[in-house]
Design a protein around this motif. Sequence first.
Motif, PDB file in Angstrom:
ATOM      1  N   VAL A 132      70.471  34.025  20.248  1.00 53.33           N
ATOM      2  CA  VAL A 132      69.548  33.479  19.251  1.00 53.33           C
ATOM      3  C   VAL A 132      69.699  34.150  17.893  1.00 53.33           C
ATOM      4  O   VAL A 132      69.908  33.484  16.874  1.00 53.33           O
ATOM      5  CB  VAL A 132      68.086  33.598  19.732  1.00 53.33           C
ATOM      6  CG1 VAL A 132      67.133  33.035  18.673  1.00 53.33           C
ATOM      7  CG2 VAL A 132      67.892  32.870  21.042  1.00 53.33           C
ATOM      8  N   LYS A 133      69.598  35.470  17.866  1.00 50.72           N
ATOM      9  CA  LYS A 133      69.679  36.173  16.585  1.00 50.72           C
ATOM     10  C   LYS A 133      71.002  35.888  15.895  1.00 50.72           C
ATOM     11  O   LYS A 133      71.051  35.689  14.667  1.00 50.72           O
ATOM     12  CB  LYS A 133      69.504  37.678  16.804  1.00 50.72           C
ATOM     13  CG  LYS A 133      69.522  38.509  15.532  1.00 50.72           C
ATOM     14  CD  LYS A 133      69.338  39.982  15.849  1.00 50.72           C
ATOM     15  CE  LYS A 133      69.458  40.832  14.587  1.00 50.72           C
ATOM     16  NZ  LYS A 133      69.321  42.290  14.899  1.00 50.72           N
ATOM     17  N   SER A 134      72.080  35.851  16.658  1.00 50.69           N
ATOM     18  CA  SER A 134      73.385  35.583  16.055  1.00 50.69           C
ATOM     19  C   SER A 134      73.438  34.178  15.463  1.00 50.69           C
ATOM     20  O   SER A 134      74.024  33.958  14.391  1.00 50.69           O
ATOM     21  CB  SER A 134      74.495  35.761  17.091  1.00 50.69           C
ATOM     22  OG  SER A 134      74.328  34.850  18.164  1.00 50.69           O
ATOM     23  N   THR A 135      72.826  33.194  16.143  1.00 48.21           N
ATOM     24  CA  THR A 135      72.824  31.824  15.640  1.00 48.21           C
ATOM     25  C   THR A 135      72.054  31.719  14.327  1.00 48.21           C
ATOM     26  O   THR A 135      72.486  31.041  13.380  1.00 48.21           O
ATOM     27  CB  THR A 135      72.214  30.861  16.678  1.00 48.21           C
ATOM     28  OG1 THR A 135      72.900  31.014  17.926  1.00 48.21           O
ATOM     29  CG2 THR A 135      72.325  29.419  16.219  1.00 48.21           C
ATOM     30  N   VAL A 136      70.911  32.399  14.273  1.00 51.55           N
ATOM     31  CA  VAL A 136      70.123  32.399  13.036  1.00 51.55           C
ATOM     32  C   VAL A 136      70.910  33.055  11.905  1.00 51.55           C
ATOM     33  O   VAL A 136      70.974  32.540  10.783  1.00 51.55           O
ATOM     34  CB  VAL A 136      68.780  33.130  13.248  1.00 51.55           C
ATOM     35  CG1 VAL A 136      68.015  33.244  11.932  1.00 51.55           C
ATOM     36  CG2 VAL A 136      67.934  32.396  14.281  1.00 51.55           C
ATOM     37  N   ALA A 137      71.533  34.200  12.207  1.00 50.98           N
ATOM     38  CA  ALA A 137      72.297  34.918  11.178  1.00 50.98           C
ATOM     39  C   ALA A 137      73.451  34.079  10.658  1.00 50.98           C
ATOM     40  O   ALA A 137      73.689  33.995   9.443  1.00 50.98           O
ATOM     41  CB  ALA A 137      72.809  36.237  11.740  1.00 50.98           C
ATOM     42  N   ILE A 138      74.193  33.446  11.565  1.00 50.82           N
ATOM     43  CA  ILE A 138      75.328  32.624  11.159  1.00 50.82           C
ATOM     44  C   ILE A 138      74.871  31.468  10.276  1.00 50.82           C
ATOM     45  O   ILE A 138      75.475  31.165   9.240  1.00 50.82           O
ATOM     46  CB  ILE A 138      76.080  32.110  12.401  1.00 50.82           C
ATOM     47  CG1 ILE A 138      76.876  33.259  13.029  1.00 50.82           C
ATOM     48  CG2 ILE A 138      77.006  30.949  12.050  1.00 50.82           C
ATOM     49  CD1 ILE A 138      77.478  32.931  14.360  1.00 50.82           C
ATOM     50  N   THR A 139      73.763  30.828  10.666  1.00 53.00           N
ATOM     51  CA  THR A 139      73.248  29.705   9.886  1.00 53.00           C
ATOM     52  C   THR A 139      72.797  30.145   8.499  1.00 53.00           C
ATOM     53  O   THR A 139      73.124  29.503   7.488  1.00 53.00           O
ATOM     54  CB  THR A 139      72.078  29.035  10.625  1.00 53.00           C
ATOM     55  OG1 THR A 139      72.499  28.650  11.940  1.00 53.00           O
ATOM     56  CG2 THR A 139      71.601  27.800   9.882  1.00 53.00           C
TER      57      THR A 139
END
Length: 240
Positions: A132-139
């Motif tokens: 989750v955190k990685s997806t938010v950061a990438i976005t």
Amino acid sequence: MTFSAGDLSSPLSKSSREALLNQVIVVTGADQGYGRVLGMALAHAGANVILVGKATETLASIASGIEQRGGRAIPLAADVSVPLDWISALERILDIYDSVDGVVHLADKRAHSSRFHELSETEWMDLFNTNVKSTVAITQVLRRLQPQAWLSVVGPHQDEVGLQVYPQRGAIRALVEHASQEGMRLNLLIPSRSSSGDDQLDQPLADVVLSLAAPGLGHLRGNVLSVPLQAPGQGAAGRG
């Protein structure tokens, strides 16, 4: 909107190596799971592929295999669950290519299915950070540095069990749906199972990723795609 990947009309069903010619596409988590088959498929379609992950030797091996088959790939060590690592990785990619066309993010790290109820607090948070955190950061970083780029997220697969999977999948889904309302080209793919390690069995997921990368399908955004995959060991009878 949720629908089966079978409903996705793919302009790549009869694709050549030029289908994604010269697109610059980043695959995160490329050192595990579906990373290899996705990297190979994107490179075969003509893309310049950047393989991002933490296992440098594995990334180098996959990149070498792509190059041996005539594709173009660069291995890049980074932990995308750490925002500063992802920013640094993206800036290095932009130094080489000037722009990025798209990112395939593997947000599908799973708990061991036989002991999900015994996960420690550290293991819970590791799963959350990786998925989750990685997806938010990438976005967020794409929105700031490469707002025109598309993002396809491979989320926790349907055979993952345990309470931890619901908030992860729900959070990623909400992000994808709402980011699209702000003009970003995001889609979520949910495979029916984890990677089999068999490229042929995992190819349907790669086909959907390739379709979403096609310039002609830029209008598809904010979708949740269920991707059915044949279970290992089913044999020809299970291919239907």
